[in-house]
Design a protein around this motif. Structure first.
Motif: not given
Length: 263
Positions: A57-59, A68-72, A91-92
């Motif tokens: 998930a971290v990777e 996509a800089p806004r990806a969550r 984290r964010d």
């Protein structure tokens, strides 16, 4: 697999995981689904069944944010202790939740990645799981479900949209490959028991081995050039959907309809 109101849908997996194990799948997702993630107002991705450690998930978050800089990313695990262990890594843009195939996130995700989750299920259960997961996707969402080896050298996955399965991708570290049919051991659950004479996936791997053998002279230029030549020859008889830009990565993607199990 009947859901109870208070319990996640599914069963606990072994949870085996390793850092960088899903890099091939992640790179493919970023390349093929990045535009949809960039366009979305809230691009949510789910790492379903991330396992005993949160590395995948971290990777995934890091790789998606390159396109996509806004990806969550939301990591979803059916084993509560694994969720507790993962929480310090939040984290964010990265959270972890207890759940299963019901996908317990408020927003409909644009991506669900389920790697090495369905291996323990019966083949007859796969279609129902696929249908349920696809129903949770946002419009233009993508489900990627497949299997890889322990260190991510060999990987095969199916990509699905709301309408169902679209493609099958074979990916490998070319230096470790003796022949393309070595990937058969990593076929996803929907296909792994269909690698027998008379089934399309068996015919595809047979033809791939033949193309690989015919491309042997290209081995003097390296395994990558041999792979590219073999895949190019495959396109004469099989609906390969990608181009040499992906073949160079040790990948080939084929339309699902050509490999789907016979009824």
């Amino acid at each position: 697999m009947t859901a109870r109101a208070s319990r996640p849908v599914g069963t606990v997996t072994r949870g085996t995981t390793n850092p960088n194990r899903l890099r091939r799948m992640d790179r493919w997702i970023a390349a093929t689904h990045g535009a949809e993630l960039r366009r979305a107002g809230d691009p949510v991705a789910v790492d379903l069944g991330y396992g005993a450690a949160p590395w995948t998930a971290v990777e995934l978050l890091g790789r998606l944010r390159t396109v996509a800089p806004r990806a969550r990313v939301v990591g979803v695990e059916i084993e509560p202790a694994r969720v507790v262990a993962a929480r310090p890594y939040e984290r964010d843009g990265l959270t972890f939740r207890h759940g299963g195939f019901e996908i317990p996130v408020p927003a409909r995700p644009l991506l669900i990645r389920a790697a090495n989750v369905l291996r323990q299920y019966d083949e007859r259960e796969v279609a129902g799981v696929w249908e349920g997961l696809c129903a949770r996707l946002a419009p233009d969402g993508l489900l990627v479900e497949g299997t890889c080896d322990e260190i991510g050298r060999r990987h095969v996955w199916v990509a699905l949209g709301a309408e169902g399965p679209r493609t099958v991708t074979f990916a490998t570290r070319l230096g470790s490959l003796e022949r393309p049919s070595d990937l058969a051991e990593r076929l996803p659950k929907a296909l792994i028991h269909r690698n027998v004479p008379g089934e399309p996936v068996h015919a595809f791997l047979r033809d791939f081995d033949r193309a690989w053998a015919a491309a042997a002279p290209y081995a003097s230029y390296g395994a990558r050039q041999r792979w590219i030549r073999a895949v190019r020859d495959l396109t004469a008889d099989w609906p390969v959907t990608d181009s040499a830009a992906r073949w160079r990565q040790g990948e080939v993607t084929v339309a699902w309809g050509a490999l789907a199990p016979l009824a």
